[in-house]
Each structure stands twice: as structure tokens, then as C-alpha cells.
Design a protein around this motif. Structure first.
Motif, PDB file in Angstrom:
ATOM      1  N   VAL A 143       2.657   7.736  -5.577  1.00 40.19           N
ATOM      2  CA  VAL A 143       2.414   8.406  -4.299  1.00 40.19           C
ATOM      3  C   VAL A 143       3.632   8.286  -3.389  1.00 40.19           C
ATOM      4  O   VAL A 143       4.056   9.254  -2.747  1.00 40.19           O
ATOM      5  CB  VAL A 143       1.158   7.823  -3.601  1.00 40.19           C
ATOM      6  N   ALA A 144       4.224   7.087  -3.339  1.00 41.15           N
ATOM      7  CA  ALA A 144       5.400   6.870  -2.490  1.00 41.15           C
ATOM      8  C   ALA A 144       6.570   7.750  -2.915  1.00 41.15           C
ATOM      9  O   ALA A 144       7.298   8.288  -2.072  1.00 41.15           O
ATOM     10  CB  ALA A 144       5.799   5.395  -2.529  1.00 41.15           C
ATOM     11  N   TYR A 187       0.251   3.546  -6.242  1.00 33.87           N
ATOM     12  CA  TYR A 187       1.025   3.444  -5.004  1.00 33.87           C
ATOM     13  C   TYR A 187       2.455   3.930  -5.182  1.00 33.87           C
ATOM     14  O   TYR A 187       2.980   4.687  -4.356  1.00 33.87           O
ATOM     15  CB  TYR A 187       1.010   1.994  -4.516  1.00 33.87           C
ATOM     16  N   SER A 202      -4.865  13.771   1.447  1.00 39.49           N
ATOM     17  CA  SER A 202      -5.607  12.880   0.553  1.00 39.49           C
ATOM     18  C   SER A 202      -5.510  13.340  -0.900  1.00 39.49           C
ATOM     19  O   SER A 202      -5.682  12.540  -1.823  1.00 39.49           O
ATOM     20  CB  SER A 202      -7.070  12.781   0.982  1.00 39.49           C
ATOM     21  N   GLN A 220     -10.292   0.499  -1.123  1.00 36.72           N
ATOM     22  CA  GLN A 220      -8.861   0.729  -1.297  1.00 36.72           C
ATOM     23  C   GLN A 220      -8.465   0.569  -2.768  1.00 36.72           C
ATOM     24  O   GLN A 220      -7.666   1.356  -3.292  1.00 36.72           O
ATOM     25  CB  GLN A 220      -8.060  -0.251  -0.442  1.00 36.72           C
ATOM     26  N   TYR A 265      -2.039   5.864   2.956  1.00 36.76           N
ATOM     27  CA  TYR A 265      -2.306   5.841   1.515  1.00 36.76           C
ATOM     28  C   TYR A 265      -3.798   5.668   1.251  1.00 36.76           C
ATOM     29  O   TYR A 265      -4.477   4.887   1.915  1.00 36.76           O
ATOM     30  CB  TYR A 265      -1.504   4.691   0.911  1.00 36.76           C
ATOM     31  N   LEU A 287       6.202  11.207  -1.621  1.00 39.62           N
ATOM     32  CA  LEU A 287       6.050  11.342  -0.173  1.00 39.62           C
ATOM     33  C   LEU A 287       7.118  12.218   0.491  1.00 39.62           C
ATOM     34  O   LEU A 287       6.783  13.015   1.369  1.00 39.62           O
ATOM     35  CB  LEU A 287       6.028   9.946   0.457  1.00 39.62           C
ATOM     36  N   SER A 324       0.882   3.891   8.434  1.00 31.92           N
ATOM     37  CA  SER A 324       1.259   3.349   7.140  1.00 31.92           C
ATOM     38  C   SER A 324       2.192   4.313   6.399  1.00 31.92           C
ATOM     39  O   SER A 324       3.254   4.652   6.890  1.00 31.92           O
ATOM     40  CB  SER A 324       0.003   3.035   6.327  1.00 31.92           C
ATOM     41  N   MET A 325       1.809   4.801   5.215  1.00 27.85           N
ATOM     42  CA  MET A 325       2.639   5.794   4.532  1.00 27.85           C
ATOM     43  C   MET A 325       2.771   7.067   5.360  1.00 27.85           C
ATOM     44  O   MET A 325       3.780   7.776   5.270  1.00 27.85           O
ATOM     45  CB  MET A 325       2.044   6.144   3.165  1.00 27.85           C
ATOM     46  N   GLY A 360      -7.125   3.552  -5.289  1.00 22.53           N
ATOM     47  CA  GLY A 360      -5.817   3.410  -5.903  1.00 22.53           C
ATOM     48  C   GLY A 360      -5.835   3.644  -7.400  1.00 22.53           C
ATOM     49  O   GLY A 360      -4.784   3.848  -8.019  1.00 22.53           O
ATOM     50  N   ALA A 362       4.326   1.650   6.378  1.00 18.94           N
ATOM     51  CA  ALA A 362       4.173   0.977   5.089  1.00 18.94           C
ATOM     52  C   ALA A 362       5.446   0.223   4.715  1.00 18.94           C
ATOM     53  O   ALA A 362       6.561   0.739   4.853  1.00 18.94           O
ATOM     54  CB  ALA A 362       3.817   1.987   4.013  1.00 18.94           C
ATOM     55  N   ALA A 414      -2.500  11.432  -1.795  1.00 22.23           N
ATOM     56  CA  ALA A 414      -2.479  10.024  -1.381  1.00 22.23           C
ATOM     57  C   ALA A 414      -3.258   9.091  -2.289  1.00 22.23           C
ATOM     58  O   ALA A 414      -3.170   7.875  -2.144  1.00 22.23           O
ATOM     59  CB  ALA A 414      -3.022   9.901   0.045  1.00 22.23           C
TER      60      ALA A 414
END
Length: 336
Positions: free
Chosen positions: A134-135, A131, A124, A33, A94, A138, A168-169, A37, A197, A127
Motif C-alpha cells: 500500500v505504501a 502495508y 479504501s 486493523q 491505512y 501511495l 497517518s498514510m 491488513g 505514518a 488502503a
């Protein structure tokens, strides 16, 4: 990312009677992870919505039929895709890939029971990386999925059987897709969030979170509330196995922050969902909170199912206990 690390550190010191003995386990996947990231998109992929891939899984093939999101209409030409059959759309979380255990487990469960058009949103390419970045991207990612699904609906896909599921996300992603569809006259019948998330979404500092208004029926499974998953009720029916927080039974009590082992409770949500697809032992009862549930003060409440068998009339918070390893469902023992 600093905010996330502070949140995760708490998980090192939280304990429960059901978890394994304290240890610091490591494996070849432990730092996956963290590495993802800090990594660019998977090789050959571009971080743009046009490079999102919709993968159609069926019993008739050993590998999915894959289409770029702009070419989703080509799915209608596949003999194994039936517009009259219920359609499940699953979005991973994520820094996940469709080859990861999370997606493979969900796919395997649906293929075992059959009877569904199973579509996995492979985002992906977007993703991976920071973080927060990416958020922020989204909502546009979810809207792209909504546009693709509207093309199928316009060409005869059954709206009645459409079910959006996200981990999650991915839970927030499918909510944005549902909002796009609703604005165009298509109200999604059911949407499921698997430990949605938490950081950046509750409160919605980085991006809006999923809500009960996104679909006719929204159910949520919480397994890591307050850490990687939200501690807030965010659906019509919210399920809180073992209180809905870390550490879930079977997860080690001490972990290195952000390692794969640290996500054990967060990952439990898709394991429970997959088990619900193939079994019927995940029973729950509505209750005011987990302590009240454990005292046995909600025994007069009717039994309901966590997971795919949850019915659209459910409202409120539901609790149950599970085992520390598969099969997790304890049947009546989990609610008495």
C-alpha cells in the motif's frame, strides 16, 4: 510487516502517569486493523486509482454525494458545492473506511460549524492489504487525487481556500497531491498532517514523506511519535501534545500489538483535530522540547492554537498538555 510489529511491541511496556491502569482490553473491533491488513479491498471495490471515490458531505444531505475520481467535475453541478467557499480535502489512513469513527468524527465536526466544501478521499480500495504494498502505491494514489483537484481548480474552485488534511498514510497521500498541483502552478495554501505514518517513510525507504515544501503552510499534530506516527518534525509548525508520543492520556498502558486499542495514541490526532474545528481550548507554546516545556521555561512564549486555528506564520515545535477524555483541550491549564 515484521518491522512494524517490532516497533509496536515497545508500546506494551511504555508507561506514563496519565494513562489508565494496566489491562489488556478487547472488543469486537480489537483485531480490525490486523484483519484488514490481510484482506482484499472492500466488497465491490477494485485496487486501482480510477476506483477512488470522492465523497462530498454537506448539511443538506443525510449521506454524501459520491463520485468516482475521474468524474469529479460533476461536483460542480451540485447546488451545495460552492467554488468560492473554502474547501477541505480529508484523506483517511491505512486500512480505514469512510464509515469508520475516524472519518465520521472529522466530518461531524466540519458539518457542525458549516461554511466548507468538505471532500473525503475514499481510497479504501487501495488502503487494504499488505502495508508495504500500500505504501509503495501511495505516490500514484496521491497523484490521482492531485489530478482530480486540478480539474476543479481549472473550473473555478478557489485555490485560496484549499486545505488538504490527512491522517497517518493519508498525510503522505495529500502531500503527493500537493506536489502534483505545485508542478502545475497551483501551490496549496495549507496542508495538515495528523500523526503522519512512520514505518517506511522516515527514512523514506518505501515512499517519500510529507515535507514543509509541499504547501505554503504545513502544520502537523504528533500523538504517537516513534511508533505508528513519525517522531520527526515534518512541517513548518509541529505540535506535540503530551510530548507527542504514546501513551497519550486516557490510553491503556498495556495493549496487544496491532489491535485497535494499540492505535489509541495514533488515533488521538484526529480526535484533537476534530475538537479544534468546533472549539478553541487547545492552546500551545513554542519550546525547545517537552521537558523544557514541563519545567515552565517557555512561559514567555506567546499562546498559539493547535489545530484549525493555527496561523500560517507559526514556525517550530509547540507543546501542550491535554485531558484524558473529551473535551481534551485544557485551555490555559494545558500550557502552564
Amino acid at each position: 510487516m515484521k518491522w512494524i510489529i517490532v516497533i509496536v511491541f515497545v508500546s506494551v511496556v511504555v508507561s506514563s502517569n496519565a494513562q489508565r491502569e494496566p489491562s489488556i482490553p478487547l472488543s469486537p473491533l480489537s483485531f480490525r486493523q490486523i484483519t484488514r491488513g490481510l484482506s482484499p479491498p472492500p466488497m465491490g471495490r477494485s485496487p486501482v486509482t480510477s476506483d477512488i471515490i470522492i465523497r462530498h458531505y454537506s448539511r443538506n444531505s443525510t449521506s454524501p454525494n459520491s463520485r468516482r475520481i475521474g468524474n469529479i467535475k460533476q461536483l460542480l453541478k451540485e447546488p451545495s458545492f460552492d467554488v468560492n467557499r473554502p474547501t477541505v480535502v480529508y484523506a483517511h489512513g491505512y486500512v480505514e473506511k469512510v464509515t469508520d469513527e475516524s472519518v465520521a468524527t472529522v466530518v461531524s465536526a466540519y458539518l457542525r460549524v458549516g461554511g466548507y466544501n468538505l471532500l473525503v478521499v475514499d481510497w479504501s480500495n487501495i488502503a487494504f492489504g499488505n502495508y508495504i504494498v500500500v505504501a509503495k502505491r501511495l505516490p500514484a494514489t496521491g497523484e490521482a487525487v492531485g489530478i482530480a483537484l486540478s480539474k476543479l481548480l481549472k473550473r473555478g474552485l478557489s485555490l485560496k481556500g484549499l486545505h488538504l488534511v490527512g491522517h497517518s498514510m493519508g498525510a503522505h497521500l495529500v502531500s503527493y497531491a500537493a506536489r502534483y498541483l505545485m508542478a502545475r502552478g497551483y501551490t496549496v495554501p495549507r496542508m495538515t498532517g495528523l500523526d503522519p505514518a512512520y514505518p517506511g517513510f522516515y527514512p523514506p525507504i518505501v515512499a517519500p514523506h510529507m515535507s514543509p515544501s509541499d504547501a505554503t503552510f504545513v502544520d502537523v499534530i504528533h500523538t504517537d511519535g516513534g511508533y505508528f506516527g513519525t517522531p520527526a518534525s515534518t512541517g513548518h509548525a509541529d505540535f506535540w501534545p503530551n510530548g507527542g508520543t504514546a501513551k497519550q492520556p486516557g490510553c491503556v498502558s498495556a495493549t496487544i500489538p496491532l489491535t485497535n486499542e494499540d492505535f489509541c495514541s495514533h488515533f488521538r490526532s484526529w480526535l484533537l483535530w476534530s475538537e479544534s474545528v468546533t472549539g478553541d481550548a487547545l492552546l500551545a507554546r513554542r519550546c525547545e522540547d517537552y521537558d523544557t516545556f514541563l519545567r515552565g521555561d517557555c512561559q514567555d512564549e506567546p499562546l498559539v492554537f493547535l489545530g484549525i486555528r493555527a496561523t500560517p506564520d507559526l514556525r517550530g515545535n509547540y507543546y501542550l498538555r491535554t485531558a484524558a477524555k473529551p473535551p481534551y483541550g485544557l485551555g490555559l491549564r494545558g500550557v502552564s
